[in-house]
Scaffold this active site. Structure first.
Site, short mmCIF file in Angstrom:
data_model
loop_
_atom_site.label_atom_id
_atom_site.label_comp_id
_atom_site.label_asym_id
_atom_site.label_seq_id
_atom_site.Cartn_x
_atom_site.Cartn_y
_atom_site.Cartn_z
N HIS A 81 0.83 -1.20 0.00
CA HIS A 81 0.00 0.00 0.00
C HIS A 81 0.88 1.26 0.00
O HIS A 81 0.55 2.24 -0.67
CB HIS A 81 -0.91 0.01 1.23
CG HIS A 81 -2.15 -0.82 1.07
ND1 HIS A 81 -2.13 -2.19 1.08
CD2 HIS A 81 -3.45 -0.46 0.88
CE1 HIS A 81 -3.37 -2.64 0.91
NE2 HIS A 81 -4.19 -1.61 0.79
N HIS A 106 1.48 -3.66 9.41
CA HIS A 106 2.91 -3.51 9.13
C HIS A 106 3.68 -2.92 10.29
O HIS A 106 3.10 -2.22 11.14
CB HIS A 106 3.11 -2.56 7.93
CG HIS A 106 2.68 -3.14 6.63
ND1 HIS A 106 3.46 -4.01 5.91
CD2 HIS A 106 1.55 -2.97 5.91
CE1 HIS A 106 2.82 -4.36 4.79
NE2 HIS A 106 1.65 -3.74 4.78
C1 LIG Z 1 -5.32 -7.98 -11.92
C2 LIG Z 1 -4.57 -8.24 -10.71
C3 LIG Z 1 -3.26 -8.93 -10.84
C4 LIG Z 1 -5.03 -7.80 -9.52
C5 LIG Z 1 -4.37 -8.04 -8.23
C6 LIG Z 1 -4.65 -6.96 -7.26
C7 LIG Z 1 -4.27 -7.38 -5.87
C8 LIG Z 1 -4.86 -8.60 -5.31
C9 LIG Z 1 -3.39 -6.65 -5.19
C10 LIG Z 1 -2.93 -6.97 -3.80
C11 LIG Z 1 -3.00 -5.74 -2.99
C12 LIG Z 1 -2.59 -6.03 -1.57
C13 LIG Z 1 -3.54 -6.65 -0.65
C14 LIG Z 1 -1.35 -5.71 -1.17
C15 LIG Z 1 -0.86 -5.88 0.20
O1 LIG Z 1 -0.54 -4.62 0.68
P1 LIG Z 1 0.29 -4.46 2.01
O2 LIG Z 1 0.35 -2.97 2.24
O3 LIG Z 1 -0.44 -5.15 3.08
O4 LIG Z 1 1.65 -5.03 1.74
#
Ligand SMILES: CC(C)=CCC/C(C)=C/CC/C(C)=C/COP(=O)(O)O
Length: 289
Positions: free
Chosen positions: A210, A252
């Protein structure tokens, strides 16, 4: 060279390794020599008494490794040459202590700041609001938003910007996934894993995806949208708030978010370097038609 084992009538084995390249001794048996202590017969051959030889053997690795080096340019107190490049090295234990201290402060601070980690936490009542901020920095709304803008855009400039934003978001997902898989830092113990739409690497916390996305997208928007000053400030505040919310939610540690901002900031430089120009886009469109 007579084997110490042969001279001592076959002494103990502990802490011994085969002497590299020494091969078999005169009696056909292999020599064994400790890696950390110099055998007394070798020290005596250097013309010292055993006590001063032991002292020399316990000198810093920097000094010991200097003996016999052809690139030596400095002399130790004992007259042995010391390679200069070895002496420039930072003491690894100092670096280790500094890193452990930073990590200890990081864990302590992150735990103290995780005030929305669950409903029962001290700021548990604002957890729903923090989760809303979380959604605003999630990959799915950003990807869907960029794809929708690309679809709706009727100007070449608009299509160029939105398509590059889409590329930037995908690049961010890949880079963060790679770093997370390499570092494999667990999320804080107080985190509740109730995020929506995550990849398997998202069980790891370093860096915060994020935070990378917020930093990269903020730079992207500020560079490519004509925004009034209050809106520009709002974009920056949003990015900062997304990062802060990661720690408040207990998702985090502080260093995950700090590195995430750093990484996202420089990811934008990469996006600029890889920018898809209208010429490239036209040829891509031509191939699609
Ligand atoms: C089309 C496609 C590949 C969509 C994937 C989008 C997706 C599931 C992104 C993940 C975002 C996410 C939960 C990231 C984790 O963020 P942190 O800040 O917890 O590391």
């Amino acid at each position: 060279m007579p084997s110490p084992k042969a001279r001592s009538g076959g002494g103990g084995r502990s802490g011994s390794v085969p002497a590299g390249g020494g091969g078999a001794g005169g009696n056909g048996r292999y020599e064994f020599m400790s890696l950390t202590r110099t055998p007394s017969h070798l020290l005596q051959r250097q013309g010292s008494d055993p006590t001063s030889a032991r002292l020399r053997a316990s000198e810093s690795p920097c000094r010991r490794r200097g003996s016999g080096s052809s690139s030596a340019s400095t002399s130790s107190a004992g007259g042995q040459p010391v390679p200069e490049e070895d002496c420039m090295r930072l003491n690894p234990s100092t670096l280790g202590i500094a890193l452990s201290s930073l990590l200890a402060v990081d864990l302590w601070l992150s735990k103290r700041l995780g005030v929305c980690a669950c409903e029962d936490a001290s700021w548990g009542s604002v957890r729903p609001l923090m989760k809303l901020v979380e959604v605003s920095g999630h990959g799915i709304p950003w990807l869907l938003g960029a794809a929708y803008c690309l679809y709706k855009s009727d100007s070449a400039a608009g299509q160029e910007v939105t398509l590059n934003l889409l590329m930037a978001l995908l690049l961010d997902l890949v880079l963060v996934g790679v770093v997370k898989a390499l570092v494999r830092r667990r999320r804080p113990a107080h985190n509740r894993m109730d995020m929506f739409a995550t990849f398997s690497v998202d069980r790891y916390s370093f860096p915060s995806g994020h935070a990378t996305r917020a930093a990269m997208c903020a730079r992207f928007l500020l560079a490519h949208l004509v925004l009034a000053a209050p809106l520009r400030v709002l974009v920056l505040l949003w990015a900062a708030f997304v990062g802060l919310s990661r720690v408040l939610l207990g998702r985090h540690n502080v260093t995950d978010v700090a590195f995430g901002f750093f990484m996202g900031y420089f990811q934008y430089n990469l996006v600029e370097a890889l920018w898809l120009s209208p010429v490239v886009l036209q040829s891509m469109m031509g191939q699609l038609e």
